[in-house]
Design a protein around this motif. Structure first.
Motif: not given
Length: 194
Positions: A66-83, A96-100
């Motif tokens: 969660y301290s990442a400050t930019g896009l992270t390579a890979g799929y977002p979690s299934k929960v994030q995709e659903r939410l 790539a994805y990033y959540e704030t």
């Protein structure tokens, strides 16, 4: 003749006196007491130390994520995709994805490259279709571009749309780069109010 006095009996509520404790018995009693103390205090204390270390390690993993400050390579979690209602299609690459998150708004930034059918299935799953894309519409705002590091100045054409939904469903801003129509690059910002 001397008179002997009768002997007085011990009071009935007092136990008879104990014989003095020998050294071996005393040492066994002390060893047993020490063992009980170790088991009652040492074992739970050891368990707490192990548990605390595991918890701390887990917290460090989450902190790194969660301290990442930019896009992270890979799929977002299934929960994030659903939410956030961001159904990343298959096949897709360059994902790539990033959540704030803050007290006011939560956002999920996702990018991926897909195929023409993948783009259509992605838009269909969002509840829109390709006809709603507008040429030259950069739907993702400057603030979100800065946060994600995206720059929509390269070769285009660029197409975009904003899919607004009633709360609590998220609102999605989508930009598609069709410079290679066979493999479109998709950028999406999905925001929801907690």
């Amino acid at each position: 003749m001397t008179m002997s006095l009768p002997r007085q009996a011990a009071p009935p509520d007092e136990p008879p006196p104990r014989p003095p404790e020998d050294r071996r018995h005393r040492n066994r009693r002390r060893a047993l007491t020490l063992l009980i103390i170790v088991l009652l205090i040492g074992v739970p204390a050891g368990y707490l130390v192990i548990s605390a270390n595991q918890s701390r390690n887990s917290g460090k993993d989450k902190e790194d994520k969660y301290s990442a400050t930019g896009l992270t390579a890979g799929y977002p979690s299934k929960v994030q995709e659903r939410l956030y209602q961001v159904p990343v299609p298959h096949p897709a690459d360059r994902i790539a994805y990033y959540e704030t998150n803050n007290w006011k708004t939560s956002r999920l930034y996702v990018q991926f490259r897909t195929t023409e059918p993948g783009l259509d299935s992605f838009l269909d799953a969002m509840g829109v279709n390709r006809k709603e894309l507008k040429k030259g519409d950069i739907a993702i705002g400057v603030r979100d571009q800065k946060v994600s590091g995206w720059s929509f100045t390269g070769p285009g054409p660029w197409w975009g749309l904003t899919h607004e939904q009633k709360n609590p469903a998220p609102t999605q801003d989508v930009v598609v780069n069709l410079s290679n129509p066979v493999l479109p690059m998709v950028y999406i910002v999905s925001r929801t109010i907690p």
